[in-house]
Every structure is written in C-alpha cells, then in structure tokens.
Design a protein around this motif. Sequence first.
Motif, short mmCIF file in Angstrom:
data_model
loop_
_atom_site.label_atom_id
_atom_site.label_comp_id
_atom_site.label_asym_id
_atom_site.label_seq_id
_atom_site.Cartn_x
_atom_site.Cartn_y
_atom_site.Cartn_z
N THR A 52 0.71 -1.00 -0.51
CA THR A 52 0.34 -0.12 -0.05
C THR A 52 0.96 1.22 0.32
O THR A 52 0.33 2.57 -1.10
CB THR A 52 -1.04 -0.20 1.20
N GLY A 53 1.99 1.28 1.19
CA GLY A 53 3.10 2.44 0.61
C GLY A 53 3.30 2.75 -0.27
O GLY A 53 3.09 3.70 -0.26
N PHE A 54 3.85 1.60 -1.05
CA PHE A 54 4.71 1.89 -1.97
C PHE A 54 3.94 2.30 -3.37
O PHE A 54 3.93 3.53 -4.38
CB PHE A 54 5.11 0.14 -2.60
N THR A 55 2.79 1.58 -3.49
CA THR A 55 1.76 1.89 -4.63
C THR A 55 1.18 3.78 -4.65
O THR A 55 -0.02 3.13 -5.17
CB THR A 55 1.17 0.38 -4.64
N LEU A 120 14.37 1.39 -19.59
CA LEU A 120 14.78 0.08 -18.55
C LEU A 120 16.27 0.45 -17.95
O LEU A 120 16.10 0.35 -17.34
CB LEU A 120 15.01 -0.91 -19.86
N LEU A 121 16.70 1.20 -19.62
CA LEU A 121 18.43 1.71 -19.01
C LEU A 121 18.18 3.14 -18.06
O LEU A 121 18.99 3.13 -16.84
CB LEU A 121 18.97 2.25 -20.26
N PHE A 122 16.94 3.47 -18.15
CA PHE A 122 17.43 4.61 -17.34
C PHE A 122 17.00 3.78 -15.86
O PHE A 122 17.91 4.37 -14.46
CB PHE A 122 16.11 5.69 -16.98
N ALA A 135 10.53 -9.93 -13.48
CA ALA A 135 9.57 -9.62 -12.71
C ALA A 135 9.41 -8.12 -12.92
O ALA A 135 8.10 -7.66 -12.94
CB ALA A 135 8.96 -11.15 -12.33
N GLN A 136 9.95 -7.87 -11.49
CA GLN A 136 9.67 -6.89 -11.24
C GLN A 136 10.03 -5.55 -12.40
O GLN A 136 9.79 -4.57 -12.46
CB GLN A 136 11.45 -6.00 -10.22
N LEU A 137 11.01 -5.75 -13.37
CA LEU A 137 11.33 -5.06 -14.69
C LEU A 137 10.22 -4.42 -15.13
O LEU A 137 9.85 -3.70 -15.71
CB LEU A 137 12.97 -5.51 -15.45
N LEU A 138 9.02 -5.93 -15.28
CA LEU A 138 8.17 -5.96 -16.46
C LEU A 138 6.90 -5.26 -16.26
O LEU A 138 6.43 -4.61 -16.38
CB LEU A 138 7.27 -7.41 -16.32
N ASP A 139 7.56 -5.10 -14.31
CA ASP A 139 6.30 -4.60 -13.56
C ASP A 139 6.27 -2.66 -13.78
O ASP A 139 5.33 -2.26 -13.99
CB ASP A 139 5.27 -5.01 -12.08
N GLN A 140 7.25 -2.80 -13.59
CA GLN A 140 8.43 -1.69 -13.34
C GLN A 140 8.10 -0.27 -14.84
O GLN A 140 7.61 0.55 -14.93
CB GLN A 140 9.34 -1.16 -12.59
N ILE A 141 8.39 -0.57 -16.73
CA ILE A 141 8.17 -1.02 -16.85
C ILE A 141 7.40 -0.85 -17.50
O ILE A 141 6.80 0.50 -18.42
CB ILE A 141 10.14 -0.99 -17.65
N SER A 146 0.42 -4.75 -17.56
CA SER A 146 0.59 -5.84 -18.44
C SER A 146 0.58 -7.04 -19.56
O SER A 146 1.30 -7.77 -18.43
CB SER A 146 2.30 -4.70 -19.10
N ALA A 147 0.27 -7.11 -20.59
CA ALA A 147 0.07 -8.11 -21.08
C ALA A 147 1.87 -9.16 -21.90
O ALA A 147 1.92 -10.08 -22.40
CB ALA A 147 -1.18 -8.65 -22.63
N SER A 148 2.54 -8.29 -22.04
CA SER A 148 4.09 -8.55 -22.09
C SER A 148 4.12 -9.85 -20.89
O SER A 148 4.00 -9.79 -19.56
CB SER A 148 4.56 -7.29 -21.85
N THR A 149 5.42 -9.80 -21.79
CA THR A 149 6.08 -11.41 -20.51
C THR A 149 7.61 -10.34 -19.87
O THR A 149 7.70 -10.04 -20.78
CB THR A 149 5.71 -12.47 -20.92
N GLU A 150 8.44 -12.07 -19.30
CA GLU A 150 9.64 -12.00 -19.05
C GLU A 150 10.57 -12.00 -20.54
O GLU A 150 11.13 -11.26 -20.46
CB GLU A 150 10.36 -12.73 -17.62
N ASP A 151 10.00 -12.61 -20.97
CA ASP A 151 10.77 -12.51 -22.60
C ASP A 151 10.98 -11.68 -23.52
O ASP A 151 12.16 -10.75 -23.35
CB ASP A 151 9.89 -13.69 -23.44
N THR A 152 9.54 -10.19 -22.36
CA THR A 152 10.14 -9.39 -23.28
C THR A 152 11.17 -8.04 -22.92
O THR A 152 12.03 -7.73 -23.55
CB THR A 152 9.04 -8.70 -22.95
N VAL A 153 11.30 -8.29 -21.52
CA VAL A 153 12.32 -8.11 -20.85
C VAL A 153 13.86 -8.51 -20.95
O VAL A 153 14.66 -7.58 -21.57
CB VAL A 153 12.36 -7.91 -19.09
N LYS A 154 13.98 -9.50 -21.28
CA LYS A 154 15.28 -10.50 -22.19
C LYS A 154 15.44 -10.18 -23.41
O LYS A 154 16.34 -9.52 -23.63
CB LYS A 154 15.00 -11.77 -22.47
#
Length: 178
Positions: A52-55, A120-122, A135-141, A146-154
Amino acid sequence: MALYQGGVAPLIADVMMPTMDGFTMVKEMRAAGFEQPVLMLTAKTTIIDKTTGFTSGADDYLTKPVDLAELKLRVAALLRRAKINSARQITIGQTILNEENFTLTINGHSTTLAKKEFLLLFTLLSYPNKIFTQAQLLDQIWGIDSASTEDTVKTHVSKVRKLLKDSNDVKITTIRGL
C-alpha cells in the motif's frame, strides 16, 4: 519536511497520523504533482502495508523501531536518486543517458533509444548495483496490467546490451537464478 542543501527536500511520513493516514496523504500529494522523494516511516510491517505504501507513491518504506544509521543511509539514497531524476540525465564516465531527447551518448556518439529501451536503461542506471528480477522490471516498465512477458524484458535487455557494447563505463550483468 527536512531541508537539504542540494535543493531536494525529502518527506518522511508516518502512516498513522491524526487527520489523514500517510498512505492517503502521499497518494494525494502525488496526484497533485509532488515529485519530492517520500520515505514512509511506520510501525506497520506487513507486506500488505508495504505494498500500500509503495503503490500510494512512497519511494522507500522503513519500519519502526528505526535504526538511525539505516535511516540516514536510506535518506542519502533517496537524495541521490532524486538528484538523478531532477537532472533528467545520468552521466557515468563517457556514457550519458538523456531523458529530454531519449538519447544514449557513448564517447561522443549519440543514439536515440526506443521508449522502453530508454526506461529500462534509466531504471538500471538510477539504481546502480541493485539486482532487479525480470518480473520487477516487467512490472515497473511495462506495468502490472501489461500482457508482456519476461521474454519481452530479456529481449530489451539484449538490445540495451548491444547499445552499450562500446561503453567502458556501464555493463549489465545477469545473475542466474535471481
């Protein structure tokens, strides 16, 4: 609000306050455009409270009882990140990432990045030596919904690594299993 000679004033807020709880206060401040760093300092310790704090918009969350040395370290980290964010540019040696025009400049040669590559780089450069899961990068960026997957992050990490191939200042390291 504490003052800092560098011009950034971090807010340290408690959750349990008499008129309005800290979660609501931070959420309303963020909605009103308040961009200063916020540290929640509270006795609320559950993962639900932290979520709750972070969101609600907090940049960091520290539970009581507080170790004063840890509080100082966290405030210093918030100020460092706020300085990076207010500069809208990150410079590491001869590598410059500029948010104003989404460019990556390495040894004087500039390349315009796609928005997700830039974000991502920032994110990675704003938190040097921090380990991010895919998963963290996927959620944050890309966002939680999002319907994107961890493969998108890779894929994006691979593209960013290629862009950084000429940089002697920045390297992205994968830690298997994390």
